[in-house]
Design an enzyme around this catalytic site. Structure first.
Site, mmCIF file in Angstrom:
data_model
loop_
_atom_site.group_PDB
_atom_site.id
_atom_site.type_symbol
_atom_site.label_atom_id
_atom_site.label_comp_id
_atom_site.label_asym_id
_atom_site.label_seq_id
_atom_site.Cartn_x
_atom_site.Cartn_y
_atom_site.Cartn_z
ATOM 1 N N ASP A 292 -2.834 -3.400 -8.980
ATOM 2 C CA ASP A 292 -1.700 -3.406 -9.905
ATOM 3 C C ASP A 292 -0.723 -4.479 -9.421
ATOM 4 O OD1 ASP A 292 -0.343 -2.295 -7.754
ATOM 5 O OD2 ASP A 292 0.334 -0.504 -8.818
ATOM 6 N N CYS B 297 -3.014 -0.967 -4.452
ATOM 7 C CA CYS B 297 -1.732 -0.782 -5.134
ATOM 8 C C CYS B 297 -0.718 -0.607 -4.008
ATOM 9 C CB CYS B 297 -1.776 0.414 -6.087
ATOM 10 S SG CYS B 297 -2.081 2.017 -5.327
ATOM 11 N N THR C 104 0.606 1.993 -2.442
ATOM 12 C CA THR C 104 0.189 2.948 -1.410
ATOM 13 C C THR C 104 -1.326 3.014 -1.222
ATOM 14 O OG1 THR C 104 0.013 4.694 -3.051
ATOM 15 C CG2 THR C 104 2.144 4.473 -1.910
ATOM 16 N N HIS D 269 -19.937 6.705 7.936
ATOM 17 C CA HIS D 269 -20.099 8.132 7.641
ATOM 18 C C HIS D 269 -20.053 8.459 6.155
ATOM 19 C CE1 HIS D 269 -18.820 9.725 11.895
ATOM 20 N NE2 HIS D 269 -19.772 8.799 11.944
ATOM 21 N N HIS E 213 -25.210 12.237 7.405
ATOM 22 C CA HIS E 213 -24.165 11.766 6.483
ATOM 23 C C HIS E 213 -24.719 11.575 5.075
ATOM 24 C CE1 HIS E 213 -21.591 11.443 9.900
ATOM 25 N NE2 HIS E 213 -22.421 10.606 10.492
HETATM 26 C C1 RB5 Z 1 3.960 0.993 -8.126
HETATM 27 O O1 RB5 Z 1 5.341 1.037 -7.969
HETATM 28 C C2 RB5 Z 1 3.307 2.061 -7.265
HETATM 29 O O2 RB5 Z 1 3.618 3.338 -7.736
HETATM 30 C C3 RB5 Z 1 1.815 1.863 -7.255
HETATM 31 O O3 RB5 Z 1 1.519 0.583 -6.786
HETATM 32 C C4 RB5 Z 1 1.011 2.786 -6.375
HETATM 33 O O4 RB5 Z 1 1.508 2.858 -5.089
HETATM 34 C C5 RB5 Z 1 0.685 4.097 -6.944
HETATM 35 O O5 RB5 Z 1 -0.069 4.901 -6.368
#
Ligand code: RB5
Length: 146
Positions: free
Chosen positions: A10, A67, A69, A100, A135
């Site tokens: 993203d 993304c 996180t 694994h 595994h």
């Molecule tokens: C975008 O602000 C953020 O929410 C997205 O990149 C991601 O971390 C969502 O899981």
């Protein structure tokens, strides 16, 4: 090296994706870019569904997704039964995701790791073999819901 690797992010991961695209092309990897290609806000499911579907159908064998996180993209990818997306942030976790879990998609938290570390994790992901054995039995059970 002729294997196609899917890559997608993203807006929060787009800078890291551009860096990885550049570095991996220099190293000779063949990449298919699923976007997004700017920092304009997008919804990560819109990018990751087409990528994960291609891996699910066996059209593409490996994927790299990111993304902010890494959580949102991995949640979408893991909706597909033949996808095993692993959220990784250090070398050992990445190596174990291959050894694994036979992870076929690497999910990276773009806002929490350096681009140099991300490249190192991608190289581990692409070069580490699955150990099989016990595994294999375990990964076969992942999609077997009660
Ligand atoms: C975008 O602000 C953020 O929410 C997205 O990149 C991601 O971390 C969502 O899981």
């Amino acid at each position: 090296m002729n294997t196609i690797i899917a890559i997608g992010s993203d807006h929060a991961g787009s800078q890291l994706k551009e860096y990885l695209l550049k570095e991996l092309k220099i190293k000779g990897y063949n990449l298919k870019n699923f976007g997004t290609d700017s920092e304009e806000s997008v919804d990560y499911p819109d990018i990751i569904h087409p990528l994960a579907s291609a891996v699910d159908k066996g059209e593409i064998s490996r994927g790299i997704i990111m993304c902010g996180t890494g959580n949102g993209v991995s949640m979408v990818a893991n909706k597909y039964p033949n996808v095993r997306a692993a959220l990784c942030w250090n070398e050992d976790i990445t190596r174990l995701a291959r050894q694994h879990n036979d992870a076929n998609i690497l999910a990276l938290p773009a806002r929490f790791i350096s681009k140099e570390l991300a490249l190192s994790l991608v190289e581990i992901f692409l070069s580490t073999p699955f150990e099989g054995g016990r595994h294999e039995r375990r990964i076969q059970k992942i999609s077997k819901k009660l």
